[in-house]
Design an enzyme around this catalytic site. Structure first.
Site, mmCIF file in Angstrom:
data_model
loop_
_atom_site.group_PDB
_atom_site.id
_atom_site.type_symbol
_atom_site.label_atom_id
_atom_site.label_comp_id
_atom_site.label_asym_id
_atom_site.label_seq_id
_atom_site.Cartn_x
_atom_site.Cartn_y
_atom_site.Cartn_z
ATOM 1 N N GLU A 269 0.780 -1.236 0.000
ATOM 2 C CA GLU A 269 0.000 0.000 0.000
ATOM 3 C C GLU A 269 0.818 1.295 0.000
ATOM 4 O O GLU A 269 0.766 2.062 0.976
ATOM 5 C CB GLU A 269 -0.963 0.022 1.200
ATOM 6 C CG GLU A 269 -1.927 -1.147 1.219
ATOM 7 C CD GLU A 269 -2.966 -1.037 2.325
ATOM 8 O OE1 GLU A 269 -2.741 -0.308 3.290
ATOM 9 O OE2 GLU A 269 -4.015 -1.689 2.196
ATOM 10 N N GLU B 84 -5.953 -8.571 0.294
ATOM 11 C CA GLU B 84 -6.646 -8.308 1.559
ATOM 12 C C GLU B 84 -8.094 -7.959 1.275
ATOM 13 O O GLU B 84 -8.387 -7.188 0.356
ATOM 14 C CB GLU B 84 -6.054 -7.115 2.330
ATOM 15 C CG GLU B 84 -4.705 -7.363 2.938
ATOM 16 C CD GLU B 84 -4.172 -6.142 3.708
ATOM 17 O OE1 GLU B 84 -4.966 -5.343 4.260
ATOM 18 O OE2 GLU B 84 -2.941 -5.993 3.749
#
Ligand code: BGP
Length: 462
Positions: free
Chosen positions: A161, A369
């Site tokens: 991320e 995720e």
């Protein structure tokens, strides 16, 4: 990539391992931040966390018994190179050998993230991701990992991320170094992307048999109105959150409109060197890891200075953002939210996957995720979490629907394998398929969602 669909779950080192100062591990920025007075929202630490460092065998066995065939975890850089560069810590290396071998023993595919927010403190003190030298340090660290584990790890992810990490660290300011400056954010993010590309190039040079990707928190960007101003806000938000990461690692260059936007914002881009272009061009990924939790709803920017906030307490409103001259967050009052204000909107993964297919048609995706945080309750030896089952079911169904529309999705990993430290949200915001009793020697109990997921995987037919 082989054909088996990956069904599993994910964790990250700082959030679950604990053993923060064991076996020669160096200090990370999160160790130091959590021990400091700046950690004042939920002042707890990852010192013990879920004690995965000592209980990984039990955790992996439970995954296997839950029908899972893939485990995404991250390596703590500070266990491998305690000072960020230089001296290698054999005991840290040994731990990850054991972890990987235990996965393989249970026929679980290990998917390894090299960097999931925890930076060696020594590098953090020298400017962290705002210092270009950190990109070389990352390359050195990645090379050690590839050489040690690359014979058995077939799925690597460089950075977790780049968007959300730098948003929290340099824009919201709730993660270390607790800065609120978008221009500093762009600087740090550029170096994260450069570090990733350097590591990809190194991986290719080693000629190992595996795939390498990056994990991007990506969003379906939507608006409640269909007007030119709203559509422009959507385009701006897409550049801001998605394409400033995904174009770079998939196509090997920054979108022109994004660079123009930075220039018109007056952002200093002198750290973007001409020679980096080649590194980006050659350092493109094999697959895109996507962390998909929710969509982003935007409206046109109206007035005021840039401000971003997040809900880390579980009370009050959801995240807010006014990004000067780009967009503002909007809110749909009719949709359901969790206590932290995260919108529950399963169709977002369908929309996102189709958007990714349109933009990057030849890049496979792994959902690295997806999950929901809530206050789970342990009652009479059981944890009933129907809200998690509903959420996962909704997202999985939408993901599979996108797959039937030609989206090349190769795997799906629930966040998280077991309950763990939810960054500055603390420990009460639980995501796990398995409950961890943090007050009772970290005992594990599978939740209702664990059994639901096990049965779902059992019945799944491609
Ligand atoms: C992702 C992170 C994870 C995890 C998850 C849930 O952005 O990669 O590390 O924490 O979000 O977020 P949070 O724990 O902040 O609720």
């Amino acid at each position: 990539m082989d054909n088996k669909f990956l069904w599993g779950s994910a964790t990250a080192a700082y959030q679950c391992e604990g053993a923060w100062n064991e076996d020669g591990k160096g200090l990370s920025n999160w160790d130091v931040f959590c021990h400091s007075e700046k950690n004042n929202v939920n002042p707890v630490t990852g010192d013990v966390a879920s004690d995965h460092y000592h209980r990984y065998e039990e955790d992996i066995k439970m995954m296997a018994e839950g029908g899972q065939n893939a485990y995404r975890f991250s390596i703590a850089w500070t266990r491998i190179l305690p000072n960020g560069v230089g001296e290698v810590n054999q005991k840290g290396i040994d731990f990850y050998h054991r972890l990987i071998d235990t996965c393989l023993k249970h026929e679980i595919e290990p998917l390894v993230t090299l960097y999931h927010y925890d930076l060696p403190q020594k590098l953090f003190e020298k400017g962290g991701w705002e210092n270009r030298e950190t990109t070389d340090a990352f390359e050195e660290y990645a090379k050690v990992c590839f050489k040690e584990f690359g014979d058995r790890v077939k799925y690597w992810m460089t950075i977790n991320e780049p968007n959300y990490d730098t948003l929290c660290s340099y824009a919201i300011g709730n993660y270390p170094p607790n800065v609120q400056s978008l221009s500093r954010r762009w600087h740090a993010m550029y170096h994260l992307m450069l570090a990733s590309a350097k590591a990809v190039n190194t991986y290719r040079k080693l000629g190992l048999n595996g795939e390498i990707g990056l994990v991007s928190d990506s969003y379906s960007i939507e608006a409640l109105e269909d007007t030119p101003a709203y559509n422009q806000a959507k385009k701006n938000a897409d550049l801001f959150f998605n394409r400033s990461v995904n174009d770079v690692c998939v196509y090997g260059h920054y979108p022109e409109q994004f660079i123009q936007k930075l220039v018109s914002d007056g952002v200093d881009t002198s750290y973007m060197f001409e020679e980096d272009k080649k590194i980006f061009q050659t350092g493109t990924i094999d697959f895109l890891g996507i962390n998909a939790y929710d969509r982003i709803l935007v409206k046109p920017y109206t007035s005021g200075e840039t401000i971003l906030t997040n809900n880390n307490t579980g009370t009050g409103d959801g995240p807010k953002a006014v990004i000067k001259d780009w967009f503002e967050f909007d809110d749909d009052p009719t949709t359901e939210k969790n206590p932290w204000g995260m919108e529950i909107y399963p169709k977002s993964i369908y929309d996102l996957l189709l958007e990714l297919k349109a933009l990057y048609p030849t890049t496979p995706v792994i959902i690295t995720e997806n999950g929901i945080g809530n206050y789970d309750k342990f009652i009479n030896g059981e944890i009933k979490d129907p809200y998690r089952i509903d959420y996962l079911k909704g997202f999985i169904e939408n993901m599979l629907e996108a797959k039937t529309k030609g989206c090349d999705v190769r795997g799906y990993l629930v966040w998280s394998t077991m309950d763990l430290y939810s960054w500055i949200n603390g420990y009460e915001k639980r995501y796990g398929l398995v409950y961890v009793d943090f007050d009772n020697e970290n005992q594990r109990t599978p939740k209702e969602s664990y059994y639901w997921y096990r049965d779902f995987i059992r019945n799944y037919e491609e």
